[in-house]
Motif scaffolding. Structure first.
Motif, PDB file in Angstrom:
ATOM      1  N   CYS A 185      -2.777   4.343   6.675  1.00 34.53           N
ATOM      2  CA  CYS A 185      -3.326   3.345   7.332  1.00 34.53           C
ATOM      3  C   CYS A 185      -2.276   2.644   7.930  1.00 34.53           C
ATOM      4  O   CYS A 185      -2.638   1.891   8.878  1.00 34.53           O
ATOM      5  CB  CYS A 185      -4.018   2.544   6.289  1.00 34.53           C
TER       6      CYS A 185
ATOM      7  N   GLU B 102      -3.618   7.242   2.295  1.00 30.37           N
ATOM      8  CA  GLU B 102      -3.978   7.374   3.632  1.00 30.37           C
ATOM      9  C   GLU B 102      -3.094   6.963   4.744  1.00 30.37           C
ATOM     10  O   GLU B 102      -2.104   6.260   4.297  1.00 30.37           O
ATOM     11  CB  GLU B 102      -5.321   6.500   3.902  1.00 30.37           C
TER      12      GLU B 102
ATOM     13  N   LEU C 271       0.308   5.067  -0.491  1.00 32.57           N
ATOM     14  CA  LEU C 271      -1.277   5.078  -0.438  1.00 32.57           C
ATOM     15  C   LEU C 271      -1.743   6.464  -0.094  1.00 32.57           C
ATOM     16  O   LEU C 271      -0.753   7.325   0.371  1.00 32.57           O
ATOM     17  CB  LEU C 271      -1.818   4.264   0.817  1.00 32.57           C
TER      18      LEU C 271
ATOM     19  N   ASP D  54       2.922   4.552   4.189  1.00 34.87           N
ATOM     20  CA  ASP D  54       1.878   5.311   4.096  1.00 34.87           C
ATOM     21  C   ASP D  54       2.176   6.481   2.750  1.00 34.87           C
ATOM     22  O   ASP D  54       1.117   6.831   2.035  1.00 34.87           O
ATOM     23  CB  ASP D  54       1.539   6.165   5.241  1.00 34.87           C
TER      24      ASP D  54
ATOM     25  N   CYS E  49      -4.697  -6.596   6.449  1.00 32.66           N
ATOM     26  CA  CYS E  49      -4.127  -6.409   5.013  1.00 32.66           C
ATOM     27  C   CYS E  49      -5.082  -7.022   4.160  1.00 32.66           C
ATOM     28  O   CYS E  49      -5.208  -6.621   2.885  1.00 32.66           O
ATOM     29  CB  CYS E  49      -2.766  -7.336   5.040  1.00 32.66           C
ATOM     30  N   GLN E  50      -5.858  -7.873   4.370  1.00 34.91           N
ATOM     31  CA  GLN E  50      -6.889  -8.783   3.570  1.00 34.91           C
ATOM     32  C   GLN E  50      -7.868  -7.890   2.688  1.00 34.91           C
ATOM     33  O   GLN E  50      -7.711  -7.884   1.458  1.00 34.91           O
ATOM     34  CB  GLN E  50      -7.830  -9.633   4.310  1.00 34.91           C
ATOM     35  N   PRO E  51      -8.344  -6.727   2.790  1.00 38.69           N
ATOM     36  CA  PRO E  51      -9.103  -5.890   2.233  1.00 38.69           C
ATOM     37  C   PRO E  51      -8.491  -5.013   1.138  1.00 38.69           C
ATOM     38  O   PRO E  51      -9.068  -4.648   0.058  1.00 38.69           O
ATOM     39  CB  PRO E  51      -9.680  -4.752   3.072  1.00 38.69           C
ATOM     40  N   TYR E  52      -6.869  -4.863   1.313  1.00 37.41           N
ATOM     41  CA  TYR E  52      -6.164  -4.032   0.467  1.00 37.41           C
ATOM     42  C   TYR E  52      -5.629  -5.145  -0.680  1.00 37.41           C
ATOM     43  O   TYR E  52      -4.845  -4.447  -1.741  1.00 37.41           O
ATOM     44  CB  TYR E  52      -5.131  -3.459   1.318  1.00 37.41           C
ATOM     45  N   LEU E  53      -5.659  -6.528  -0.779  1.00 37.27           N
ATOM     46  CA  LEU E  53      -5.175  -7.207  -1.467  1.00 37.27           C
ATOM     47  C   LEU E  53      -5.785  -7.432  -2.632  1.00 37.27           C
ATOM     48  O   LEU E  53      -7.084  -7.834  -2.438  1.00 37.27           O
ATOM     49  CB  LEU E  53      -4.883  -8.750  -0.535  1.00 37.27           C
ATOM     50  N   LYS E  54      -5.316  -7.306  -3.927  1.00 37.29           N
ATOM     51  CA  LYS E  54      -5.991  -7.513  -5.256  1.00 37.29           C
ATOM     52  C   LYS E  54      -5.503  -8.816  -5.778  1.00 37.29           C
ATOM     53  O   LYS E  54      -4.998  -9.579  -5.266  1.00 37.29           O
ATOM     54  CB  LYS E  54      -5.425  -6.191  -6.110  1.00 37.29           C
TER      55      LYS E  54
ATOM     56  N   PHE F  75      -0.604  -5.452  -3.469  1.00 31.25           N
ATOM     57  CA  PHE F  75      -0.942  -4.433  -2.532  1.00 31.25           C
ATOM     58  C   PHE F  75      -0.882  -3.233  -2.894  1.00 31.25           C
ATOM     59  O   PHE F  75      -1.773  -2.296  -2.738  1.00 31.25           O
ATOM     60  CB  PHE F  75      -0.237  -4.710  -1.132  1.00 31.25           C
ATOM     61  N   PHE F  76       0.335  -2.811  -3.398  1.00 27.42           N
ATOM     62  CA  PHE F  76       0.667  -1.383  -3.802  1.00 27.42           C
ATOM     63  C   PHE F  76       0.862  -1.015  -5.052  1.00 27.42           C
ATOM     64  O   PHE F  76       0.898   0.173  -5.674  1.00 27.42           O
ATOM     65  CB  PHE F  76       1.916  -1.174  -3.264  1.00 27.42           C
TER      66      PHE F  76
END
Length: 275
Positions: free
Chosen positions: A126, A124, A122, A119, A151-156, A104-105
């Motif tokens: 969010c 933003e 990141l 926050d 959370c799904q869109p942020y997960l690499k 995530f981070f």
């Protein structure tokens, strides 16, 4: 689930699609007429806490009190700490699993290893926005589902260099992973050590010590459930401690209690062990 006089706490099962990301979610609500204090067990996981209602607080091992606002990151949690739920408070806690926090981070540990506003990691706000959205959602189950989808869109994707470590961890192998993985991948032990720390936020030696401690607490609970006094020498032997002094030292290190004190106070300790 724990429920007594309008105090409620329970784990939330993670859907299969997110079981590589979160071990579980945890919810607690204090609608009693008194402040409730608990101790959070070390888990070697990083957690994200959403605080609703009255502001909950946590107390560090050094005695510093930190008041939770909307959202707080903490971890990896290597030692126990106390937290307090005032009247009217509710918390929802997401427990990151394995390398998920890194995915995530881009880092496995928080700056200075202190409680942190997510926050700040990141560009933003969010998670503040997420808190406002969760505040408007009625049921706990719906809140949890929203967290998963958010959370799904942020997960690499998981890094290929972590795959051997992840595979080894899944085998529940008693061996130290560093030497085995280095031999199997034809890489140096030093590079595997660095990757272990990079993606998980702690060394293989640290987690091995923690697992030994977990085994000891499990055996103590087994003895307690049978209503008999633990055989301390048997537990020391089964868990691979050198002697009683090392055994006691580990309990003091992780939860600041002796084994005997843990036996007496275990009902006040909140377990967040990795799934």
């Amino acid at each position: 689930m724990e429920k007594m006089d309008d105090y409620t706490s329970f784990r939330i099962t993670v859907p299969e699609a997110f079981q590589e990301v979160f071990s579980h979610l945890y919810f607690a609500a204090n609608h009693t007429k008194q402040v409730i204090s608990k101790t959070l067990y070390p888990s070697y996981q990083t957690i994200m806490i959403f605080n609703f209602g009255a502001k909950a607080s946590l107390v560090s091992r050094q005695g510093a009190t930190i008041e939770m606002d909307k959202c707080l990151l903490l971890g990896p949690i290597k030692q126990a700490f106390d937290y307090t739920l005032p009247v009217g408070s509710e918390i929802l806690v997401a427990n990151f699993k394995d390398d998920a926090f890194y995915r995530f981070f881009g880092s496995a540990a928080l700056p200075g290893n202190i409680p942190f506003d997510p926050d700040g990691l990141l560009d933003e706000n969010c998670f503040t926005s997420l808190w406002h959205e969760l505040q408007e959602i009625g049921t706990v189950a719906e809140k949890a589902d929203y967290v998963f989808r958010f959370c799904q869109p942020y997960l690499k994707d998981r890094s290929s260099t972590f795959e051997p470590i992840a595979h080894f961890r899944e085998q529940d192998n008693a061996q130290s992973p560093i030497k085995v993985i280095a031999e199997e991948s034809s890489r140096t032990q030093r590079s595997i050590q660095l990757n272990h720390k990079k993606y998980l936020g702690y060394s293989a030696k640290e987690i091995s010590r923690y697992h030994r401690f977990l085994k000891a607490t499990g055996l103590i609970r087994d003895w307690a459930s049978e209503g008999t006094k633990p055989d301390w020498h048997d537990i020391i032997s089964q868990c691979g401690y050198y002697d009683q002094s090392q055994f006691i030292h580990d309990f003091k290190h992780f939860i600041n209690l002796s084994p005997n004190q843990y036996l007496r106070f275990q009902q006040d300790i909140c377990f967040a062990e990795p799934g």
